[in-house]
Design a protein around this motif. Structure first.
Motif, PDB file in Angstrom:
ATOM      1  N   PRO A   1       2.401  44.325   8.654  1.00  0.00           N
ATOM      2  CA  PRO A   1       1.995  45.593   9.279  1.00  0.00           C
ATOM      3  C   PRO A   1       1.010  46.344   8.383  1.00  0.00           C
ATOM      4  O   PRO A   1       0.974  46.139   7.179  1.00  0.00           O
ATOM      5  CB  PRO A   1       3.310  46.353   9.412  1.00  0.00           C
ATOM      6  CG  PRO A   1       4.195  45.775   8.369  1.00  0.00           C
ATOM      7  CD  PRO A   1       3.799  44.341   8.233  1.00  0.00           C
ATOM      8  N   LEU A   2       0.211  47.177   8.986  1.00  0.00           N
ATOM      9  CA  LEU A   2      -0.776  47.958   8.243  1.00  0.00           C
ATOM     10  C   LEU A   2      -0.128  49.248   7.753  1.00  0.00           C
ATOM     11  O   LEU A   2      -0.004  50.223   8.493  1.00  0.00           O
ATOM     12  CB  LEU A   2      -1.992  48.251   9.123  1.00  0.00           C
ATOM     13  CG  LEU A   2      -3.170  48.934   8.450  1.00  0.00           C
ATOM     14  CD1 LEU A   2      -3.624  48.149   7.221  1.00  0.00           C
ATOM     15  CD2 LEU A   2      -4.317  49.071   9.416  1.00  0.00           C
ATOM     16  N   VAL A   3       0.338  49.224   6.511  1.00  0.00           N
ATOM     17  CA  VAL A   3       0.967  50.377   5.867  1.00  0.00           C
ATOM     18  C   VAL A   3       0.440  50.478   4.441  1.00  0.00           C
ATOM     19  O   VAL A   3      -0.086  49.519   3.888  1.00  0.00           O
ATOM     20  CB  VAL A   3       2.509  50.263   5.830  1.00  0.00           C
ATOM     21  CG1 VAL A   3       3.088  50.306   7.221  1.00  0.00           C
ATOM     22  CG2 VAL A   3       2.946  49.020   5.104  1.00  0.00           C
TER      23      VAL A   3
ATOM     24  N   GLN B   1      -3.109  43.504   1.880  1.00  0.00           N
ATOM     25  CA  GLN B   1      -1.847  42.902   2.305  1.00  0.00           C
ATOM     26  C   GLN B   1      -1.917  42.500   3.778  1.00  0.00           C
ATOM     27  O   GLN B   1      -1.463  41.431   4.165  1.00  0.00           O
ATOM     28  CB  GLN B   1      -0.714  43.894   2.076  1.00  0.00           C
ATOM     29  CG  GLN B   1       0.651  43.391   2.456  1.00  0.00           C
ATOM     30  CD  GLN B   1       1.719  44.446   2.160  1.00  0.00           C
ATOM     31  OE1 GLN B   1       1.490  45.392   1.417  1.00  0.00           O
ATOM     32  NE2 GLN B   1       2.869  44.276   2.748  1.00  0.00           N
ATOM     33  N   ARG B   2      -2.497  43.334   4.595  1.00  0.00           N
ATOM     34  CA  ARG B   2      -2.599  43.079   6.035  1.00  0.00           C
ATOM     35  C   ARG B   2      -3.480  41.879   6.350  1.00  0.00           C
ATOM     36  O   ARG B   2      -3.174  41.066   7.209  1.00  0.00           O
ATOM     37  CB  ARG B   2      -3.137  44.330   6.739  1.00  0.00           C
ATOM     38  CG  ARG B   2      -3.509  44.164   8.197  1.00  0.00           C
ATOM     39  CD  ARG B   2      -2.280  43.908   9.036  1.00  0.00           C
ATOM     40  NE  ARG B   2      -2.561  43.959  10.440  1.00  0.00           N
ATOM     41  CZ  ARG B   2      -2.966  42.910  11.164  1.00  0.00           C
ATOM     42  NH1 ARG B   2      -3.150  41.762  10.600  1.00  0.00           N
ATOM     43  NH2 ARG B   2      -3.184  43.045  12.450  1.00  0.00           N
ATOM     44  N   PHE B   3      -4.618  41.757   5.636  1.00  0.00           N
ATOM     45  CA  PHE B   3      -5.579  40.700   5.932  1.00  0.00           C
ATOM     46  C   PHE B   3      -5.448  39.484   5.028  1.00  0.00           C
ATOM     47  O   PHE B   3      -6.226  38.543   5.143  1.00  0.00           O
ATOM     48  CB  PHE B   3      -6.998  41.251   5.890  1.00  0.00           C
ATOM     49  CG  PHE B   3      -7.251  42.246   6.989  1.00  0.00           C
ATOM     50  CD1 PHE B   3      -7.268  41.843   8.309  1.00  0.00           C
ATOM     51  CD2 PHE B   3      -7.436  43.585   6.706  1.00  0.00           C
ATOM     52  CE1 PHE B   3      -7.478  42.758   9.335  1.00  0.00           C
ATOM     53  CE2 PHE B   3      -7.652  44.502   7.711  1.00  0.00           C
ATOM     54  CZ  PHE B   3      -7.673  44.084   9.036  1.00  0.00           C
ATOM     55  N   GLY B   4      -4.489  39.492   4.102  1.00  0.00           N
ATOM     56  CA  GLY B   4      -4.200  38.314   3.301  1.00  0.00           C
ATOM     57  C   GLY B   4      -5.196  38.006   2.203  1.00  0.00           C
ATOM     58  O   GLY B   4      -5.434  36.840   1.904  1.00  0.00           O
TER      59      GLY B   4
ATOM     60  N   MET C   1     -10.279  43.349  -2.316  1.00  0.00           N
ATOM     61  CA  MET C   1     -10.459  44.437  -1.355  1.00  0.00           C
ATOM     62  C   MET C   1     -11.044  45.673  -2.047  1.00  0.00           C
ATOM     63  O   MET C   1     -11.905  46.345  -1.478  1.00  0.00           O
ATOM     64  CB  MET C   1      -9.127  44.779  -0.690  1.00  0.00           C
ATOM     65  CG  MET C   1      -9.244  45.783   0.430  1.00  0.00           C
ATOM     66  SD  MET C   1     -10.285  45.264   1.798  1.00  0.00           S
ATOM     67  CE  MET C   1      -9.281  44.029   2.551  1.00  0.00           C
ATOM     68  N   ARG C   2     -10.612  45.956  -3.251  1.00  0.00           N
ATOM     69  CA  ARG C   2     -11.136  47.118  -3.984  1.00  0.00           C
ATOM     70  C   ARG C   2     -12.605  46.925  -4.339  1.00  0.00           C
ATOM     71  O   ARG C   2     -13.396  47.866  -4.245  1.00  0.00           O
ATOM     72  CB  ARG C   2     -10.298  47.362  -5.230  1.00  0.00           C
ATOM     73  CG  ARG C   2      -8.913  47.860  -4.891  1.00  0.00           C
ATOM     74  CD  ARG C   2      -8.021  47.939  -6.093  1.00  0.00           C
ATOM     75  NE  ARG C   2      -6.683  48.376  -5.687  1.00  0.00           N
ATOM     76  CZ  ARG C   2      -5.576  47.936  -6.223  1.00  0.00           C
ATOM     77  NH1 ARG C   2      -5.598  47.073  -7.224  1.00  0.00           N
ATOM     78  NH2 ARG C   2      -4.408  48.365  -5.779  1.00  0.00           N
ATOM     79  N   VAL C   3     -12.982  45.713  -4.736  1.00  0.00           N
ATOM     80  CA  VAL C   3     -14.385  45.424  -5.054  1.00  0.00           C
ATOM     81  C   VAL C   3     -15.241  45.533  -3.800  1.00  0.00           C
ATOM     82  O   VAL C   3     -16.338  46.108  -3.835  1.00  0.00           O
ATOM     83  CB  VAL C   3     -14.523  44.033  -5.711  1.00  0.00           C
ATOM     84  CG1 VAL C   3     -15.972  43.597  -5.787  1.00  0.00           C
ATOM     85  CG2 VAL C   3     -13.890  44.035  -7.090  1.00  0.00           C
ATOM     86  N   ILE C   4     -14.745  45.019  -2.683  1.00  0.00           N
ATOM     87  CA  ILE C   4     -15.473  45.132  -1.422  1.00  0.00           C
ATOM     88  C   ILE C   4     -15.690  46.594  -1.063  1.00  0.00           C
ATOM     89  O   ILE C   4     -16.784  46.998  -0.648  1.00  0.00           O
ATOM     90  CB  ILE C   4     -14.733  44.389  -0.290  1.00  0.00           C
ATOM     91  CG1 ILE C   4     -14.817  42.886  -0.507  1.00  0.00           C
ATOM     92  CG2 ILE C   4     -15.284  44.776   1.082  1.00  0.00           C
ATOM     93  CD1 ILE C   4     -13.920  42.084   0.406  1.00  0.00           C
TER      94      ILE C   4
ATOM     95  N   ILE D   1      -5.091  54.608  -6.030  1.00  0.00           N
ATOM     96  CA  ILE D   1      -5.245  56.018  -5.672  1.00  0.00           C
ATOM     97  C   ILE D   1      -4.248  56.353  -4.564  1.00  0.00           C
ATOM     98  O   ILE D   1      -3.281  57.054  -4.786  1.00  0.00           O
ATOM     99  CB  ILE D   1      -6.689  56.333  -5.230  1.00  0.00           C
ATOM    100  CG1 ILE D   1      -7.642  56.077  -6.399  1.00  0.00           C
ATOM    101  CG2 ILE D   1      -6.809  57.774  -4.750  1.00  0.00           C
ATOM    102  CD1 ILE D   1      -9.096  56.224  -6.067  1.00  0.00           C
ATOM    103  N   ALA D   2      -4.501  55.836  -3.372  1.00  0.00           N
ATOM    104  CA  ALA D   2      -3.626  56.150  -2.241  1.00  0.00           C
ATOM    105  C   ALA D   2      -2.960  54.926  -1.640  1.00  0.00           C
ATOM    106  O   ALA D   2      -2.089  55.050  -0.804  1.00  0.00           O
ATOM    107  CB  ALA D   2      -4.424  56.876  -1.159  1.00  0.00           C
ATOM    108  N   GLY D   3      -3.395  53.747  -2.034  1.00  0.00           N
ATOM    109  CA  GLY D   3      -2.806  52.527  -1.503  1.00  0.00           C
ATOM    110  C   GLY D   3      -3.488  51.978  -0.267  1.00  0.00           C
ATOM    111  O   GLY D   3      -3.002  51.038   0.341  1.00  0.00           O
ATOM    112  N   VAL D   4      -4.623  52.563   0.105  1.00  0.00           N
ATOM    113  CA  VAL D   4      -5.326  52.109   1.305  1.00  0.00           C
ATOM    114  C   VAL D   4      -5.857  50.694   1.112  1.00  0.00           C
ATOM    115  O   VAL D   4      -5.647  49.824   1.959  1.00  0.00           O
ATOM    116  CB  VAL D   4      -6.467  53.083   1.682  1.00  0.00           C
ATOM    117  CG1 VAL D   4      -7.306  52.532   2.819  1.00  0.00           C
ATOM    118  CG2 VAL D   4      -5.893  54.439   2.052  1.00  0.00           C
ATOM    119  N   CYS D   5      -6.544  50.426   0.009  1.00  0.00           N
ATOM    120  CA  CYS D   5      -7.092  49.088  -0.239  1.00  0.00           C
ATOM    121  C   CYS D   5      -5.969  48.067  -0.403  1.00  0.00           C
ATOM    122  O   CYS D   5      -6.078  46.937   0.084  1.00  0.00           O
ATOM    123  CB  CYS D   5      -7.991  49.089  -1.471  1.00  0.00           C
ATOM    124  SG  CYS D   5      -9.557  49.934  -1.204  1.00  0.00           S
ATOM    125  N   ALA D   6      -4.886  48.447  -1.046  1.00  0.00           N
ATOM    126  CA  ALA D   6      -3.755  47.532  -1.205  1.00  0.00           C
ATOM    127  C   ALA D   6      -3.122  47.215   0.149  1.00  0.00           C
ATOM    128  O   ALA D   6      -2.748  46.073   0.413  1.00  0.00           O
ATOM    129  CB  ALA D   6      -2.712  48.135  -2.143  1.00  0.00           C
TER     130      ALA D   6
END
Length: 69
Positions: A4-6, A23-26, A32-35, A14-19
């Protein structure tokens, strides 16, 4: 089935958005942070989108913890 997207409680920078997106997209969190950082160099609403996801994505529930009541 995909995760799930959480926003996860662990491995946040910072907020966990990139993490959460990673996790959602594997993909790895670092990828993801570099992107995201590279995309911020391009014109567009990336930072505003990050803030919106920070506000709209639910935080992951803690497993086995008691409530503050």
């Amino acid at each position: 089935m995909s995760a799930p997207l959480v926003r996860p409680r662990n491995n946040r920078m910072i907020a966990g958005v990139c993490a959460g997106l990673a996790q959602r997209f594997g993909v790895s969190r670092t990828t993801m942070r570099v992107i995201f950082l590279v995309s911020c160099l391009l014109p567009g609403p990336q930072f505003v989108l990050y803030l919106a996801l920070w506000l709209l994505l639910p935080s992951e529930k803690a497993h086995g913890t008691a409530t503050a009541w």
